[in-house]
Design a protein around this motif. Structure first.
Motif, PDB file in Angstrom:
ATOM      1  N   LEU A 144     -56.746  11.621  75.719  1.00 47.16           N
ATOM      2  CA  LEU A 144     -55.319  11.825  75.881  1.00 47.16           C
ATOM      3  C   LEU A 144     -54.563  10.857  74.973  1.00 47.16           C
ATOM      4  CD1 LEU A 144     -55.066  12.047  79.781  1.00 47.16           C
ATOM      5  CD2 LEU A 144     -55.416  13.892  78.142  1.00 47.16           C
ATOM      6  N   ASP A 145     -53.566  11.425  74.322  1.00 49.91           N
ATOM      7  CA  ASP A 145     -52.647  10.611  73.525  1.00 49.91           C
ATOM      8  C   ASP A 145     -51.410  10.358  74.394  1.00 49.91           C
ATOM      9  OD1 ASP A 145     -51.294   9.281  71.618  1.00 49.91           O
ATOM     10  OD2 ASP A 145     -51.064  10.945  70.234  1.00 49.91           O
ATOM     11  N   TYR A 146     -51.154   9.072  74.756  1.00 46.03           N
ATOM     12  CA  TYR A 146     -50.058   8.778  75.673  1.00 46.03           C
ATOM     13  C   TYR A 146     -48.929   8.085  74.923  1.00 46.03           C
ATOM     14  CZ  TYR A 146     -51.444   3.843  75.714  1.00 46.03           C
ATOM     15  OH  TYR A 146     -51.729   2.550  75.357  1.00 46.03           O
ATOM     16  N   ALA A 147     -47.744   8.176  75.521  1.00 48.75           N
ATOM     17  CA  ALA A 147     -46.557   7.498  74.988  1.00 48.75           C
ATOM     18  C   ALA A 147     -45.697   7.055  76.162  1.00 48.75           C
ATOM     19  CB  ALA A 147     -45.757   8.408  74.057  1.00 48.75           C
ATOM     20  N   VAL A 148     -45.289   5.781  76.134  1.00 49.77           N
ATOM     21  CA  VAL A 148     -44.379   5.234  77.141  1.00 49.77           C
ATOM     22  C   VAL A 148     -43.017   5.085  76.462  1.00 49.77           C
ATOM     23  CG1 VAL A 148     -43.951   3.362  78.769  1.00 49.77           C
ATOM     24  CG2 VAL A 148     -46.299   3.984  78.181  1.00 49.77           C
ATOM     25  N   THR A 149     -42.022   5.838  76.942  1.00 48.69           N
ATOM     26  CA  THR A 149     -40.721   5.885  76.294  1.00 48.69           C
ATOM     27  C   THR A 149     -39.637   5.434  77.273  1.00 48.69           C
ATOM     28  OG1 THR A 149     -41.481   7.777  74.985  1.00 48.69           O
ATOM     29  CG2 THR A 149     -39.107   7.338  75.021  1.00 48.69           C
ATOM     30  N   PRO A 150     -38.913   4.332  76.999  1.00 49.22           N
ATOM     31  CA  PRO A 150     -37.788   3.933  77.862  1.00 49.22           C
ATOM     32  C   PRO A 150     -36.632   4.923  77.707  1.00 49.22           C
ATOM     33  CG  PRO A 150     -38.555   2.092  76.518  1.00 49.22           C
ATOM     34  CD  PRO A 150     -39.182   3.322  75.957  1.00 49.22           C
ATOM     35  N   LEU A 151     -36.029   5.313  78.824  1.00 51.26           N
ATOM     36  CA  LEU A 151     -34.881   6.209  78.831  1.00 51.26           C
ATOM     37  C   LEU A 151     -33.601   5.392  78.981  1.00 51.26           C
ATOM     38  CD1 LEU A 151     -36.323   9.064  81.049  1.00 51.26           C
ATOM     39  CD2 LEU A 151     -36.336   8.882  78.556  1.00 51.26           C
ATOM     40  N   PRO A 152     -32.470   5.940  78.540  1.00 53.87           N
ATOM     41  CA  PRO A 152     -31.214   5.177  78.583  1.00 53.87           C
ATOM     42  C   PRO A 152     -30.774   4.774  79.978  1.00 53.87           C
ATOM     43  CG  PRO A 152     -31.023   7.065  77.112  1.00 53.87           C
ATOM     44  CD  PRO A 152     -32.320   7.225  77.832  1.00 53.87           C
ATOM     45  N   SER A 157     -44.455   2.149  74.021  1.00 53.95           N
ATOM     46  CA  SER A 157     -45.878   1.950  73.777  1.00 53.95           C
ATOM     47  C   SER A 157     -46.533   3.299  73.520  1.00 53.95           C
ATOM     48  CB  SER A 157     -46.524   1.254  74.979  1.00 53.95           C
ATOM     49  OG  SER A 157     -47.909   1.106  74.782  1.00 53.95           O
ATOM     50  N   GLN A 158     -47.568   3.279  72.673  1.00 51.16           N
ATOM     51  CA  GLN A 158     -48.334   4.478  72.364  1.00 51.16           C
ATOM     52  C   GLN A 158     -49.809   4.095  72.285  1.00 51.16           C
ATOM     53  OE1 GLN A 158     -46.814   6.133  68.748  1.00 51.16           O
ATOM     54  NE2 GLN A 158     -44.967   6.980  69.694  1.00 51.16           N
ATOM     55  N   GLY A 159     -50.654   5.070  72.534  1.00 49.50           N
ATOM     56  CA  GLY A 159     -52.075   4.799  72.467  1.00 49.50           C
ATOM     57  C   GLY A 159     -52.895   6.018  72.859  1.00 49.50           C
ATOM     58  N   THR A 160     -54.164   5.770  73.010  1.00 50.99           N
ATOM     59  CA  THR A 160     -55.104   6.854  73.335  1.00 50.99           C
ATOM     60  C   THR A 160     -55.981   6.417  74.494  1.00 50.99           C
ATOM     61  OG1 THR A 160     -55.118   7.525  71.008  1.00 50.99           O
ATOM     62  CG2 THR A 160     -56.881   8.364  72.405  1.00 50.99           C
ATOM     63  N   LEU A 161     -56.212   7.331  75.395  1.00 45.34           N
ATOM     64  CA  LEU A 161     -57.085   7.095  76.546  1.00 45.34           C
ATOM     65  C   LEU A 161     -58.208   8.120  76.548  1.00 45.34           C
ATOM     66  CD1 LEU A 161     -54.414   6.590  79.367  1.00 45.34           C
ATOM     67  CD2 LEU A 161     -55.671   4.809  78.165  1.00 45.34           C
ATOM     68  N   PRO A 177     -60.141   7.334  89.882  1.00 42.18           N
ATOM     69  CA  PRO A 177     -61.431   8.011  89.647  1.00 42.18           C
ATOM     70  C   PRO A 177     -61.565   8.591  88.241  1.00 42.18           C
ATOM     71  CG  PRO A 177     -60.553   8.601  91.788  1.00 42.18           C
ATOM     72  CD  PRO A 177     -59.465   7.869  91.096  1.00 42.18           C
ATOM     73  N   SER A 178     -60.434   8.921  87.585  1.00 40.74           N
ATOM     74  CA  SER A 178     -60.496   9.509  86.240  1.00 40.74           C
ATOM     75  C   SER A 178     -60.528   8.440  85.152  1.00 40.74           C
ATOM     76  CB  SER A 178     -59.294  10.437  86.011  1.00 40.74           C
ATOM     77  OG  SER A 178     -59.308  11.502  86.931  1.00 40.74           O
ATOM     78  N   TYR A 179     -59.819   7.307  85.394  1.00 42.54           N
ATOM     79  CA  TYR A 179     -59.744   6.262  84.360  1.00 42.54           C
ATOM     80  C   TYR A 179     -59.388   4.964  85.063  1.00 42.54           C
ATOM     81  CZ  TYR A 179     -58.472   3.896  80.016  1.00 42.54           C
ATOM     82  OH  TYR A 179     -58.408   3.028  78.943  1.00 42.54           O
ATOM     83  N   ASP A 180     -60.308   4.054  85.074  1.00 41.75           N
ATOM     84  CA  ASP A 180     -60.095   2.795  85.794  1.00 41.75           C
ATOM     85  C   ASP A 180     -60.396   1.634  84.851  1.00 41.75           C
ATOM     86  OD1 ASP A 180     -59.587   0.894  87.627  1.00 41.75           O
ATOM     87  OD2 ASP A 180     -61.392   1.222  88.836  1.00 41.75           O
ATOM     88  N   GLY A 211     -55.012   0.613  81.083  1.00 41.29           N
ATOM     89  CA  GLY A 211     -54.492   1.937  81.415  1.00 41.29           C
ATOM     90  C   GLY A 211     -53.258   1.852  82.285  1.00 41.29           C
ATOM     91  N   TRP A 212     -53.411   2.300  83.546  1.00 38.50           N
ATOM     92  CA  TRP A 212     -52.267   2.381  84.447  1.00 38.50           C
ATOM     93  C   TRP A 212     -51.676   1.015  84.779  1.00 38.50           C
ATOM     94  CZ3 TRP A 212     -49.287   6.301  85.876  1.00 38.50           C
ATOM     95  CH2 TRP A 212     -49.736   7.584  85.612  1.00 38.50           C
ATOM     96  N   LYS A 213     -52.475  -0.039  84.715  1.00 40.50           N
ATOM     97  CA  LYS A 213     -51.918  -1.366  84.995  1.00 40.50           C
ATOM     98  C   LYS A 213     -50.877  -1.749  83.938  1.00 40.50           C
ATOM     99  CE  LYS A 213     -56.003  -3.131  87.409  1.00 40.50           C
ATOM    100  NZ  LYS A 213     -55.354  -3.083  88.723  1.00 40.50           N
ATOM    101  N   SER A 214     -51.165  -1.422  82.667  1.00 38.51           N
ATOM    102  CA  SER A 214     -50.176  -1.711  81.621  1.00 38.51           C
ATOM    103  C   SER A 214     -48.951  -0.816  81.775  1.00 38.51           C
ATOM    104  CB  SER A 214     -50.796  -1.531  80.238  1.00 38.51           C
ATOM    105  OG  SER A 214     -51.235  -0.190  80.052  1.00 38.51           O
ATOM    106  N   PHE A 215     -49.154   0.472  82.204  1.00 38.25           N
ATOM    107  CA  PHE A 215     -48.001   1.346  82.456  1.00 38.25           C
ATOM    108  C   PHE A 215     -47.118   0.746  83.543  1.00 38.25           C
ATOM    109  CE2 PHE A 215     -50.969   5.098  81.256  1.00 38.25           C
ATOM    110  CZ  PHE A 215     -50.887   4.723  79.925  1.00 38.25           C
ATOM    111  N   SER A 216     -47.753   0.276  84.605  1.00 38.05           N
ATOM    112  CA  SER A 216     -47.002  -0.295  85.724  1.00 38.05           C
ATOM    113  C   SER A 216     -46.225  -1.529  85.290  1.00 38.05           C
ATOM    114  CB  SER A 216     -47.968  -0.647  86.860  1.00 38.05           C
ATOM    115  OG  SER A 216     -47.290  -1.288  87.906  1.00 38.05           O
TER     116      SER A 216
END
Length: 852
Positions: free
Chosen positions: A578-586, A566-570, A541-544, A548-553
């Motif tokens: 929102l400024d988002y960042a996807v960061t892989p952890l060890p 990955s980084q970007g803006t939503l 409902p907030s962002y479809d 967005g979330w499909k790329s996160f998944s």
């Protein structure tokens, strides 16, 4: 002789069958049939004629005279008929005689056939000897068999089994015989072979061709011929064995040799020839190249006997390298043979093993982890310094190699082992590792507060290795780590940024309140273990949007080894950015962070809008300047042209005031045209489209041209120009027009500020390939504030100058000097004048390449 008789037998048999049986019988039957048909024809003809003549004669006797006249004519015909009958009778007699002759020939043929059959019987009796058998092939027909072989040879008596050679001959003989027969039948190659049966009997086989037929003659050998054949087979077998062994020895990598009784080489293999660097084994034998040293050969010669072969490890040089060989040399009645096995690698491995064991011992001795190794009798074999420091035992006691049970008792008496309810049961359980194949791991909590992980590994050959890992610091660190996790959890919960961590399976591990508030979801919807698909549905409902979330998944649940960040803006439906960042952890987890940048984005958008407005205004200004400049140039040129035209006497004379006005118009028009040209030059430079027209310039000619152009300006200001330059300044590669503009504008500026009656000094010289000049005037000078803006456009300083221009001269000078990759500077002091220094480097003349 036997082979020749047997060959002729086949031809005689065929001729007897063809001539005595087929041809005479067929001829006799044909002739008899022909004779009978002739006799039958003659008889039938005579009967018919008789039937015609007798009735005619009867009618002749009973007829009238007229009728007799007619019958007399018929009488002639009857006479002819009688002649024919006579000829037929003669022929019959001849045929009867011919029949008798044919019967005589038939009797002779039957006699010849009987003789041929008797001859065949004699041949069969000759071949029927039990010591030989013949197989005859005639084209593709079934083979014929004659004779038999003795039963003791093992040859089958039946014809169908006889040709199955593999069943009653030895494999080698059967294969060789089958190939020979095939070549005999299809390639007409004769052969002579000695074959051996499964029972050990020897047969001689001869293959020949005769009369278009193939014959294989099997003969059982006896007495001396059999012994000679056996010797021949044994010789072939020995030659094959020797060749096989030589091929085997040639294929191995160890040098092998054979010597005669005097020690000379008779044969060597390829490995030997390679070891002595010979081109072939024959060359090594011919040149007597030795792989062993003279001392080693003498030692072998002196010590080896037929009962006691030589076997020792010797050292020699092969291809320039020291090599160790394990040499075996055996002596026989006629000489000796030997083999050398390269054990250099083995010796190297033995030394490497010693060094490795020593290195391992030194490594274990330097480890901080205590290690102790016990043998199969449970006695201490090795211990490192960390083991001594851990248990604080006497080094002398450990050197006595104590038993493991004794060592445990000593440690217990020193109160260094954990207290146990049943010491005996605990010790037996601890020492049970020597009877187990599995590694045992236990935790020992010592009385001094240390925690040890004890790892006991049994050896397959007996004994065990004990490793004591001190976990005291690890337990401490784990406690602090857990505390740190709780602190970090509290910290994350109080962050203003939204944080969510997902596992490799796509399920959420933790999230903070800021994350849930930004996306408008409840704590239950983001509880631990919730899959990212459910989170995506809750945030829809907030962002479809697909990015967005499909790329996160996709990133979080990807199976790729290298997970990208990955980084970007939503921008949400609510207006939040929102400024988002996807960061892989060890640990194969992924962290999502969201920062509210709504205010920053709004401010950025406002600044961009203002910047866009300024950019458009600047473009409008440039367009205006260029348009106005081009529009002004044409009228100014016309004004200057008409003004010059009015000054000419041909137009008419002007009074003094008109001439003065015309001079003012001409001067003002020239100044205005100069300003327009300067504006156009600056606009071209700003647009980046100005290109320099390089040429080879004579600097002395250039200075003369500039001084001539400055004559009117110098006279107007009552100023003199002093040029100090060498008479041979040489040449420089530059844009002549722009370089001239630089000199004119600098000199014009200096003349403008120079006092009347003073001199403007210009000095020129060369530094390497650069052209350097300075222009100095004795004017009022400039303050530091004025020097800071002297090269700015439209920057004017009217104090002390005769004319006030648009302030573009020095700006144009700087632009043109920079285009030439040069340098320009101004040094000025109030009341002491101004000095302008300029350096113009020479350029490389562009080369034009002609088309080939």
């Amino acid at each position: 002789m036997a082979r020749l008789g047997l060959s002729g037998f086949g031809q005689a048999e065929k001729r007897a069958d063809d001539q005595a049986k087929l041809r005479p019988a067929k001829a006799l039957r044909g002739r008899k049939r022909y004779q009978l048909m002739q006799i039958w024809s003659v008889c039938m003809g005579a009967t018919a004629l008789t039937g015609l003549i007798v009735p005619g004669l009867a009618r002749a006797q009973t007829s009238s005279p007229a009728e007799r006249l007619f019958t007399s004519v018929e009488t002639v015909g009857y006479s002819l008929v009688i002649g024919i009958i006579s000829a037929a009778l003669v022929s019959a007699v001849w045929l009867i005689r011919q029949r008798a002759r044919l019967e005589s020939e038939g009797a002779e043929m039957r006699s010849a056939l009987s003789e041929a059959n008797q001859q065949i019987s004699r041949y069969q009796a000759l071949i029927a000897d039990k010591n030989r058998r013949i197989v005859i092939w005639d084209g593709q027909n079934r083979p014929e068999f004659l004779g038999q072989l003795p039963v003791e040879t093992g040859a089958p008596p039946s014809d169908s089994d006889f040709l199955a050679f593999g069943r009653w001959l030895k494999p080698s003989s059967a294969g060789e015989l089958e190939k020979a027969i095939e070549k005999l039948r299809f390639d007409a190659h004769s052969f002579d072979l000695i074959v051996e049966t499964q029972r050990g009997e020897v047969l001689e086989v001869q293959g020949r061709l005769s009369g278009g037929r193939a014959f294989a003659h099997f003969v059982a050998l006896n007495n001396l011929r059999a012994e000679l054949a056996e010797l021949k087979i044994e010789r072939n077998r020995l030659k094959t064995s020797i060749a096989t062994f030589e091929a085997l020895l040639d294929a191995i990598e160890q040098p092998v040799w054979q010597r005669d009784a005097d020690g000379r080489l008779l044969w060597v293999n390829h490995a030997y020839s390679e070891a002595v660097e010979a081109g072939s084994p024959d060359q090594a034998v011919r040149e007597s190249r030795e792989v062993l040293t003279s001392l080693t050969r003498e030692k072998i010669k002196a010590s080896v006997t037929p009962e006691s072969p030589f076997h020792d490890t010797v050292s020699t040089a092969v291809r320039g390298n020291r090599t160790f060989y394990d040499v075996v040399d055996v002596r026989g009645p006629s000489g000796s043979c030997g083999m050398a096995i390269d054990v250099s690698q083995k010796e190297a491995l033995r030394e490497e093993l010693k060094r490795t064991l020593k290195s391992h011992a030194e490594t274990l001795d330097h480890l901080a982890t205590p290690v102790a190794i016990f043998d199969g009798n449970r006695r201490l074999q090795f211990f490192n310094q960390a083991f001594v420091q851990l248990w604080e035992l006497d080094h002398a006691f450990l050197e006595t190699r104590p038993d493991h049970a004794e060592l445990l008792d000593r440690l217990r008496s020193a109160h260094k082992l954990p207290e146990q309810l049943s010491w005996k049961a605990w010790k037996e359980s601890t020492l049970a590792v020597y009877r187990s194949l599995d590694t045992q791991t236990e935790l020992w909590h010592l009385p001094n507060g240390q925690t040890l992980r004890v790892i006991a590994s049994a050896h397959p050959q007996g004994g065990a290795t004990w490793v004591f890992e001190n976990l005291t610091e690890q337990v401490d660190l784990e406690t602090r780590y857990n505390t740190l996790l709780r602190v970090q959890g509290e910290t994350i919960d109080h962050l203003s940024e939204g944080v969510a961590v997902f596992g490799p399976d796509g399920r959420i591990q933790l999230s903070n309140p800021a994350f849930r508030a930004l996306w408008g979801i409840t704590e239950a919807e983001a509880r631990h273990g919730t899959h990212i698909r459910a989170i995506e549905t809750a945030c829809a409902p907030s962002y479809d949007k697909p990015d967005g979330w499909k790329s996160f998944s996709k990133i979080i649940t990807s199976f790729e080894d290298e997970r990208p960040s990955s980084q970007g803006t939503l921008e949400l439906y609510s207006g939040l950015v929102l400024d988002y960042a996807v960061t892989p952890l060890p640990n194969a987890q992924t962290m999502l962070t969201f920062v509210n940048i709504t205010d920053s984005v709004r401010a950025e958008r406002a600044l961009k809008e203002k910047n866009e407005a300024l950019r458009k205004a600047d473009e409008l200004k440039n367009d205006f300047v260029q348009h106005v400049s081009y529009e002004l140039r044409s009228p100014l040129t016309n004004i200057i042209g008409f003004t010059d035209l009015l000054k000419t006497p041909t137009i008419g004379s002007l009074n003094e005031r008109q001439a003065e006005y015309i001079d003012h118009i001409s001067t003002s028009s020239s100044v205005l045209l100069t300003i327009v040209n300067d504006i156009l030059d600056l606009a071209t430079v700003d647009a980046g489209i100005m290109r320099l027209d390089y040429s080879d310039i004579d600097l002395n000619d250039l200075l003369d041209d500039v001084s001539m152009q400055m004559t009117d300006r110098l006279q107007e200001g009552n100023v003199t120009l002093e040029i100090a330059a060498s008479a041979k300044l040489g040449h420089i590669v530059a844009d002549q027009q722009r370089l001239k503009q630089i000199l004119v504008k600098i000199l014009t500026n200096a003349v403008n500020f120079a006092p009347e009656g003073s001199a403007v000094e210009m000095k020129c010289w060369r530094e390497d390939s650069d052209f350097v000049f300075t222009v100095h005037d004795n004017g009022c000078g400039m303050t530091p504030d004025m020097l800071a803006t002297v090269f700015h456009r439209f920057s004017t300083n009217g104090k002390g100058g005769r004319r006030t221009g648009a302030g573009l001269g020095l700006s144009i000078v700087e632009s043109f000097v920079n285009l030439h990759n040069g340098q320009v500077s101004i040094d000025s002091t109030p009341g002491r004048g101004t000095t302008v220094a300029c350096r113009i480097p020479t350029a490389v003349m562009p080369q034009s390449v002609a088309a080939e």
